[in-house]
Motif scaffolding. Structure first.
Motif, PDB file in Angstrom:
ATOM      1  N   ARG A 235       0.838  -1.207   0.000  1.00 31.34           N
ATOM      2  CA  ARG A 235       0.000   0.000   0.000  1.00 31.34           C
ATOM      3  C   ARG A 235       0.866   1.247   0.000  1.00 31.34           C
ATOM      4  N   GLY A 236       2.035   1.143   0.635  1.00 35.70           N
ATOM      5  CA  GLY A 236       2.960   2.263   0.606  1.00 35.70           C
ATOM      6  C   GLY A 236       3.468   2.573  -0.792  1.00 35.70           C
ATOM      7  N   ARG A 237       3.469   1.554  -1.675  1.00 35.48           N
ATOM      8  CA  ARG A 237       3.862   1.760  -3.073  1.00 35.48           C
ATOM      9  C   ARG A 237       2.685   2.169  -3.938  1.00 35.48           C
ATOM     10  N   GLY A 238       1.506   2.297  -3.342  1.00 38.68           N
ATOM     11  CA  GLY A 238       0.323   2.707  -4.098  1.00 38.68           C
ATOM     12  C   GLY A 238      -0.542   1.573  -4.591  1.00 38.68           C
ATOM     13  N   ALA A 239      -0.212   0.322  -4.236  1.00 36.57           N
ATOM     14  CA  ALA A 239      -1.021  -0.824  -4.654  1.00 36.57           C
ATOM     15  C   ALA A 239      -2.206  -0.991  -3.702  1.00 36.57           C
ATOM     16  N   PRO A 240      -3.359  -1.471  -4.190  1.00 38.27           N
ATOM     17  CA  PRO A 240      -4.512  -1.663  -3.294  1.00 38.27           C
ATOM     18  C   PRO A 240      -4.242  -2.683  -2.192  1.00 38.27           C
ATOM     19  N   ALA A 241      -3.572  -3.804  -2.549  1.00 37.36           N
ATOM     20  CA  ALA A 241      -3.253  -4.867  -1.581  1.00 37.36           C
ATOM     21  C   ALA A 241      -4.448  -5.132  -0.668  1.00 37.36           C
ATOM     22  N   ASP A 242      -5.559  -5.536  -1.277  1.00 41.68           N
ATOM     23  CA  ASP A 242      -6.809  -5.659  -0.527  1.00 41.68           C
ATOM     24  C   ASP A 242      -6.848  -6.873   0.395  1.00 41.68           C
ATOM     25  N   SER A 243      -6.006  -7.878   0.147  1.00 41.35           N
ATOM     26  CA  SER A 243      -6.000  -9.065   1.011  1.00 41.35           C
ATOM     27  C   SER A 243      -4.723  -9.849   0.761  1.00 41.35           C
ATOM     28  N   ALA A 244      -4.485 -10.828   1.622  1.00 39.64           N
ATOM     29  CA  ALA A 244      -3.284 -11.666   1.501  1.00 39.64           C
ATOM     30  C   ALA A 244      -3.519 -12.968   2.244  1.00 39.64           C
ATOM     31  N   ALA A 245      -2.675 -13.948   1.954  1.00 37.47           N
ATOM     32  CA  ALA A 245      -2.772 -15.238   2.641  1.00 37.47           C
ATOM     33  C   ALA A 245      -1.427 -15.938   2.568  1.00 37.47           C
ATOM     34  N   ALA A 246      -1.213 -16.859   3.491  1.00 38.22           N
ATOM     35  CA  ALA A 246       0.035 -17.624   3.509  1.00 38.22           C
ATOM     36  C   ALA A 246      -0.212 -18.975   4.157  1.00 38.22           C
ATOM     37  N   VAL A 247       0.601 -19.961   3.746  1.00 41.59           N
ATOM     38  CA  VAL A 247       0.510 -21.318   4.269  1.00 41.59           C
ATOM     39  C   VAL A 247       1.921 -21.845   4.499  1.00 41.59           C
ATOM     40  N   VAL A 248       2.107 -22.552   5.618  1.00 45.87           N
ATOM     41  CA  VAL A 248       3.349 -23.279   5.875  1.00 45.87           C
ATOM     42  C   VAL A 248       2.972 -24.742   6.084  1.00 45.87           C
ATOM     43  N   LEU A 249       3.538 -25.634   5.253  1.00 51.96           N
ATOM     44  CA  LEU A 249       3.262 -27.068   5.343  1.00 51.96           C
ATOM     45  C   LEU A 249       4.541 -27.830   5.677  1.00 51.96           C
ATOM     46  N   ASP A 250       4.390 -28.896   6.428  1.00 50.38           N
ATOM     47  CA  ASP A 250       5.459 -29.870   6.603  1.00 50.38           C
ATOM     48  C   ASP A 250       5.410 -30.791   5.390  1.00 50.38           C
ATOM     49  N   VAL A 251       6.414 -30.705   4.508  1.00 48.56           N
ATOM     50  CA  VAL A 251       6.338 -31.439   3.242  1.00 48.56           C
ATOM     51  C   VAL A 251       6.452 -32.941   3.457  1.00 48.56           C
ATOM     52  N   ARG A 252       6.993 -33.376   4.577  1.00 49.82           N
ATOM     53  CA  ARG A 252       7.190 -34.804   4.809  1.00 49.82           C
ATOM     54  C   ARG A 252       5.937 -35.498   5.313  1.00 49.82           C
ATOM     55  N   THR A 253       5.047 -34.724   5.935  1.00 53.78           N
ATOM     56  CA  THR A 253       3.869 -35.340   6.544  1.00 53.78           C
ATOM     57  C   THR A 253       2.549 -34.790   6.015  1.00 53.78           C
TER      58      THR A 253
END
Length: 645
Positions: A235-253
């Motif tokens: 938003r500081g760069r002028g983008a709307p950035a209306d939402s976001a998401a993130a996921v962390v998975l254990d790739v082995r299980t």
């Protein structure tokens, strides 16, 4: 007749005076993988009213309710509504339990207010203020979308009583049967006035089990803070950035270590019943719809993160991973020129380099060849779509959370179906244009009208351009962050596709493990080990010298080699959506991290820096304290007799 049927009539008369009261069970806790409490119970004062006692007063208790409403600061009509017995003709609010149990009319009442009621029984006959367990969130708003919330049980015929609260979202809903325990009951004998004479029998309630999750609260906090900062920077760069998401998975299980969406909320808002203005704030688009769990319900085109799918499809179709291909500035299909990002030509290269610099035109060419072969054969094989579904796209992952979106892998059948559903409206737009848009943005209106005209007549035809767009994760393809994280986890672990799980185990009040929850393996990627290894090696160079190099400048790769892929999803009239999908350590993967910032800019601008922050937070790099020292998760279930820090 009285003598012959005396026993039957006597029994019927007795039965009419026996009433059954539900005794609610204490709800189970939800903790992280080290036993840190995410949801637990605390005691709060609840004001209850004995409906039968009010009914014995000369005015049916109207004066009592007037006094009570003044003390509580609530309308008398609200209290009266809560005392109504639910039935076919009775609207909400109403009481769904037994009329012989105290009916709660106000929860979470301040102790000072409760004392005013308790100390004046002559003014409040039939009214009591009693401590009852309510949900408490010791980590504040942490993992709100994962946890879910409780709401009154209005399911007809459940018979659990109006005091019963049930999970309406998140883990609270998915594990409702385990968390809620088993209600008890008490059978009492009452006289014709409703006065309790004696208790016949009582069955004590059974407390709900504690749900141990695979979430690590410290990693979750790192992820949520990284998303918040990513949105602020965009938003500081002028983008709307209306939402976001993130996921962390254990790739082995296949276990979920952290999952977050932005904006979020504090689940304590549900305790004691949510106010209407709070509900509108949580669900209103004008406030960003913070109630939506975007990690599993948000859907965006994956852009160049999708190129791992297209690469696997191209190799399976006979193209040599180490062959030489021309990364021209543009590639022409029919009367349209499909440009490389920025129109830049990178020369001749293999697929390793094509992934590092994220060349589009090589994949356009592959897609065009596949489309022509499908058209010649008359029985389209659709190699890219087939590979995408093998990677788990286009269907829910099966995660143990409600409301998961399926995403979309567009193909010939989908396009025709969509055209048939939307043709009438599309053709109308082609005739009339977009007059409102034309007044403010004539160029956009003309563009939309031209698109509508094309779709009106030929919208059912799957074109070479459709396949070209699909090959770079654009067009009509949609994925959720969790789907992308699962696909990259499978790529990292050698090809096993898991159905992710947040729950790890259920433990009863005595510490006995009731059930262990294991993510099931749901498939194998139809990709050779050699190709998977080659793709992983290419992705390891993306943060070092490719499209994420600027975002990872100065990163300590000698301590943690990160592999990943940027994605910049473009849409006409909107800012680009930023993606970064990654796994680490690159040489021996343990975790997959995916970040998306809607309308946040290019993949290297918004999502990649956020992913870097998450990796540093997990492993304790760049001056940060490690959320998981050495990247080690808890190997055993926590001791629930004490709370972990």
């Amino acid at each position: 007749m009285q003598i012959l049927d005396g026993d039957r009539y006597a029994g019927a008369a007795a039965a009419e005076h026996v009433r059954r009261i539900t005794l609610p069970a204490v709800r189970g806790r939800i903790v992280d993988d080290r036993g840190r409490p995410l949801v637990r119970n605390r005691t709060a004062m609840t004001v209850t009213v004995d409906r039968a006692a009010l009914g014995r007063l000369p005015d049916d208790g109207r004066a009592v309710l007037e006094r009570l409403a003044r003390v509580l600061g609530r309308p008398r009509a609200e209290l009266s509504g809560r005392l109504r017995i639910c039935g076919p003709e009775t609207g909400r609010p109403c009481w769904a339990g037994s009329p012989y149990e105290p009916i709660p009319v106000a929860e979470g009442v301040a102790e000072r207010t409760a004392l005013q009621i308790v100390e004046r029984p002559e003014d409040f006959p039939g009214v009591a203020a009693v401590p009852q367990p309510v949900r408490e969130y010791p980590q504040g708003g942490l993992a709100a979308h994962l946890l879910g919330y409780l709401a009154p049980d209005d399911t007809p015929g459940r018979g659990a009583g109006g005091t019963s609260l049930v999970g309406r979202d998140g883990l609270e809903a998915s594990y409702e049967a385990d968390l809620s325990g088993r209600a008890g009951s008490r059978e009492i004998v009452v006289d014709s006035t409703g006065q309790v004479l004696r208790t016949l029998r009582e069955q004590r309630p059974q407390a709900g089990a504690t749900l141990v999750t695979s979430i690590d609260a410290k990693v979750q906090a790192v992820v949520e803070k990284a998303l918040e900062r990513a949105v602020e920077r965009a938003r500081g760069r002028g983008a709307p950035a209306d939402s976001a998401a993130a996921v962390v998975l254990d790739v082995r299980t296949g276990r979920v270590v952290a999952m977050a969406g932005h904006p979020s909320y504090d689940p304590d808002v549900w305790t004691g019943g949510i106010a209407q203005d709070d509900y509108e704030r949580l669900t209103g688009a004008g406030h960003g719809s913070p109630l939506v769990p975007r990690a599993i319900q948000g859907q965006w085109p994956p852009a160049s993160t999708w190129k791992v799918v297209s690469t696997a499809a191209a190799v399976a179709d006979g193209h040599d991973f180490h062959g030489r291909y021309d990364c021209s500035g543009s590639y022409r299909i029919g009367d349209r020129s499909f440009r490389n990002f920025g129109g830049v030509a990178h020369g001749t290269m293999d697929l390793h380099r094509a992934l590092v610099v994220s060349c589009d035109t090589i994949f356009y060419r592959f897609a065009h060849e596949m489309w022509r072969e499908d058209e010649r054969s008359g029985r389209p094989a659709e190699p890219v779509q087939r590979m995408a579904r093998a990677f788990g796209f286009g269907a829910p992952t099966g995660v143990d959370l409600p409301g998961e979106a399926a995403g979309r892998v567009p193909d010939r059948a989908w396009k025709r179906s969509w055209w048939e559903r939307t043709r009438e409206r599309t053709c109308a737009d082609a005739r009339t244009g977009y007059p409102e848009t034309a007044r403010t943005d004539p160029a956009r209106a003309a563009y939309l009208k031209a698109i509508a005209a094309e779709n009106c007549t030929h919208g059912h035809v799957w074109t070479a351009g459709d396949t070209a767009n699909l090959s770079i994760g654009q067009g009509d393809v949609l994925v959720t962050p969790l789907q992308l994280a699962r696909a990259y986890a499978a790529l990292a672990n050698g090809g096993t596709l898991y159905s992710p799980r947040v729950g790890k185990a259920l433990v009863d009040a005595d510490g006995r493990v009731v059930r262990t929850i294991t993510p099931p393996a749901t498939g194998r990627l139809p990709v050779s080990g050699r190709t998977l290894s080659a793709i992983r090696e290419a992705l390891a160079d993306v943060p070092r010298s490719g499209t994420a190099a600027a975002a990872f400048a100065g990163f300590p790769f000698d301590e943690l080699p990160v592999a990943g892929k940027t994605g910049t999803a473009e849409a006409y009239g909107e800012k680009d959506t930023s993606w970064f999908a990654s796994f680490a350590p690159a040489d021996e993967p343990r975790f997959a991290v995916v970040v998306v910032v809607s309308e946040g800019g290019s993949g290297g601008e918004a999502a990649a820096p956020a992913a870097r922050e998450i990796w540093s937070g997990i492993y304790g790099l760049e001056g940060r304290r490690a959320a998981l020292p050495g990247g080690r998760l808890s190997a055993r279930l926590p001791d629930l007799t004490r709370e972990a820090r």
